[in-house]
Design a protein around this motif. Structure first.
Motif, PDB file in Angstrom:
ATOM      1  N   SER A 151      -0.995   1.351  -9.470  1.00  0.00           N
ATOM      2  CA  SER A 151      -1.814   0.245  -9.966  1.00  0.00           C
ATOM      3  C   SER A 151      -1.044  -0.608 -10.974  1.00  0.00           C
ATOM      4  O   SER A 151      -1.128  -1.834 -10.952  1.00  0.00           O
TER       5      SER A 151
ATOM      6  N   TYR B 101      -1.646  -1.048  -4.021  1.00  0.00           N
ATOM      7  CA  TYR B 101      -2.858  -0.302  -3.681  1.00  0.00           C
ATOM      8  C   TYR B 101      -2.486   1.146  -3.373  1.00  0.00           C
ATOM      9  O   TYR B 101      -1.553   1.415  -2.611  1.00  0.00           O
ATOM     10  N   GLY B 102      -3.214   2.102  -3.945  1.00  0.00           N
ATOM     11  CA  GLY B 102      -2.900   3.504  -3.751  1.00  0.00           C
ATOM     12  C   GLY B 102      -3.955   4.255  -2.966  1.00  0.00           C
ATOM     13  O   GLY B 102      -5.141   4.192  -3.283  1.00  0.00           O
TER      14      GLY B 102
ATOM     15  N   SER C  80       6.556   7.772  -8.421  1.00  0.00           N
ATOM     16  CA  SER C  80       5.542   6.866  -7.869  1.00  0.00           C
ATOM     17  C   SER C  80       5.878   5.409  -8.154  1.00  0.00           C
ATOM     18  O   SER C  80       5.622   4.526  -7.331  1.00  0.00           O
TER      19      SER C  80
ATOM     20  N   LYS D  75       0.840  -1.201   0.000  1.00  0.00           N
ATOM     21  CA  LYS D  75       0.000   0.000   0.000  1.00  0.00           C
ATOM     22  C   LYS D  75       0.874   1.248   0.000  1.00  0.00           C
ATOM     23  O   LYS D  75       1.812   1.358   0.780  1.00  0.00           O
TER      24      LYS D  75
ATOM     25  N   ILE E 258      -1.844  13.442  -8.762  1.00  0.00           N
ATOM     26  CA  ILE E 258      -2.489  12.317  -8.079  1.00  0.00           C
ATOM     27  C   ILE E 258      -2.903  11.238  -9.075  1.00  0.00           C
ATOM     28  O   ILE E 258      -2.724  10.031  -8.827  1.00  0.00           O
ATOM     29  N   GLN E 259      -3.460  11.645 -10.197  1.00  0.00           N
ATOM     30  CA  GLN E 259      -3.955  10.665 -11.169  1.00  0.00           C
ATOM     31  C   GLN E 259      -2.809   9.810 -11.713  1.00  0.00           C
ATOM     32  O   GLN E 259      -2.928   8.585 -11.831  1.00  0.00           O
TER      33      GLN E 259
ATOM     34  N   SER F 240      -4.690   8.349  -1.435  1.00  0.00           N
ATOM     35  CA  SER F 240      -4.289   9.675  -1.917  1.00  0.00           C
ATOM     36  C   SER F 240      -4.733  10.782  -0.976  1.00  0.00           C
ATOM     37  O   SER F 240      -5.786  10.713  -0.356  1.00  0.00           O
TER      38      SER F 240
ATOM     39  N   THR G 123       0.027   8.685  -1.821  1.00  0.00           N
ATOM     40  CA  THR G 123       0.535   9.849  -2.525  1.00  0.00           C
ATOM     41  C   THR G 123      -0.081  11.119  -1.949  1.00  0.00           C
ATOM     42  O   THR G 123      -1.288  11.181  -1.696  1.00  0.00           O
TER      43      THR G 123
ATOM     44  N   ASP H 220       0.060   9.270 -10.230  1.00  0.00           N
ATOM     45  CA  ASP H 220       0.582   8.479  -9.120  1.00  0.00           C
ATOM     46  C   ASP H 220      -0.230   7.201  -8.922  1.00  0.00           C
ATOM     47  O   ASP H 220       0.325   6.106  -8.792  1.00  0.00           O
ATOM     48  N   LEU H 221      -1.544   7.341  -8.893  1.00  0.00           N
ATOM     49  CA  LEU H 221      -2.402   6.178  -8.670  1.00  0.00           C
ATOM     50  C   LEU H 221      -2.310   5.192  -9.830  1.00  0.00           C
ATOM     51  O   LEU H 221      -2.358   3.973  -9.631  1.00  0.00           O
ATOM     52  N   LYS H 222      -2.161   5.711 -11.051  1.00  0.00           N
ATOM     53  CA  LYS H 222      -1.993   4.812 -12.197  1.00  0.00           C
ATOM     54  C   LYS H 222      -0.678   4.045 -12.091  1.00  0.00           C
ATOM     55  O   LYS H 222      -0.626   2.839 -12.384  1.00  0.00           O
TER      56      LYS H 222
END
Length: 282
Positions: free
Chosen positions: A50, A55-56, A232, A27, A42-43, A58, A30, A45-47
């Protein structure tokens, strides 16, 4: 000791070691700004999390009105709300790594540091200062706060060459990296994307040695979010138990492939995003 890594001919993916039981997922958290265009912040980073099987969670520090061409507005999130997001996540979720991106003001930098005071895991700090479009994302007044408050907390700092210049002034890449180490960061990744030449080289400098990560420069304008995605991806490697230099090398390979495949996405009319899911979307 200094070593060089060869150019990356091998396609991604590369197997990531699994340090925990199969019933547990790494886990990452960000702390960064939101990009309404979906390519950075953020977008991105989460991509990246994944894509790496992590698991992200934020924490949003600012909302930007942004696309592939420009940042047209920035709305900072109040410091206390940012701190509350961090504390709420850490109170409930076992976070294996924290990645920090866009922080716009000295007071926000202090609030983030305070909220992370009880967190003992690794921190990847990406000193986001300017968007790909050229728009300023970090006020000059916040640079001193970043250096004095957060650098000592950073396991890894990931500046590009213009950011390194703003942080420590002129000098060779090696000298700039040493100056950043002297400010308290654990290690530095000097990203070479802004340099000239057909070979792009990133310089990883720790207190025990130096390593080059090189790749052929890709002829594409679709590089929006490369810095966010790179840091990330490194954080994701750390979350999954990789040694820091291995996490950097793994992320470097992944990002190079993401840039190679960026033109397949056809997103926007300006600097489009890299292809985070190049190994997954067929």
């Amino acid at each position: 000791m200094r070593t060089s890594h060869p150019l990356w001919p091998a396609p991604f993916p590369i197997l990531i070691p699994e340090p925990r039981g199969y019933d547990m997922v790494a886990k990452a958290l960000t702390i960064a700004g939101s990009d309404s265009g979906g390519g950075a912040g953020i977008q991105a980073d989460l991509k990246a999390f994944s894509a790496m099987g992590v698991y992200g969670a934020s924490v949003v520090t600012a909302v930007t009105a942004q696309n592939t061409k420009a940042v047209t507005a920035i709305h900072p999130i109040p410091d206390d709300i940012v701190a509350a997001q961090i504390k709420t996540v850490l109170d409930d979720i076992q976070i294996d790594v924290v990645k920090i991106g866009m922080l716009g003001t000295p007071s926000l930098i202090a609030a983030v540091a305070d909220a992370l005071a009880g967190y003992a895991g690794p921190v990847v700090l990406d000193p986001v200062m300017v968007a790909k479009s050229g728009d300023t994302l970090l006020a000059d007044s916040a640079i001193d706060a970043l250096k004095s408050i957060l650098f000592a907390r950073a396991t890894l700092l990931t500046p590009n060459l213009p950011e390194a210049l703003k942080l420590v002034g002129e000098g060779s890449t090696q000298a700039q990296a040493k100056a950043l180490l002297d400010l308290g960061v654990g290690a530095v990744l000097m990203k070479g994307g802004h340099a000239d030449g057909e070979i792009c080289t990133d310089l990883f400098v720790s207190r025990t040695g130096t390593q080059d990560f090189s790749a052929l420069r890709v002829n594409t304008r679709n590089t929006h979010g490369t810095g966010c995605s790179y840091s990330s991806a490194i954080a994701a490697g750390l979350a999954r138990g990789m040694a820091l230099s291995d996490a950097v090398g793994h992320a470097h390979t992944w990002l190079h492939q993401a840039i190679l495949h960026a033109d397949e996405l056809h997103v926007g009319q300006g600097h489009g995003p890299v292809h985070h899911f190049h190994a997954l979307w067929k």
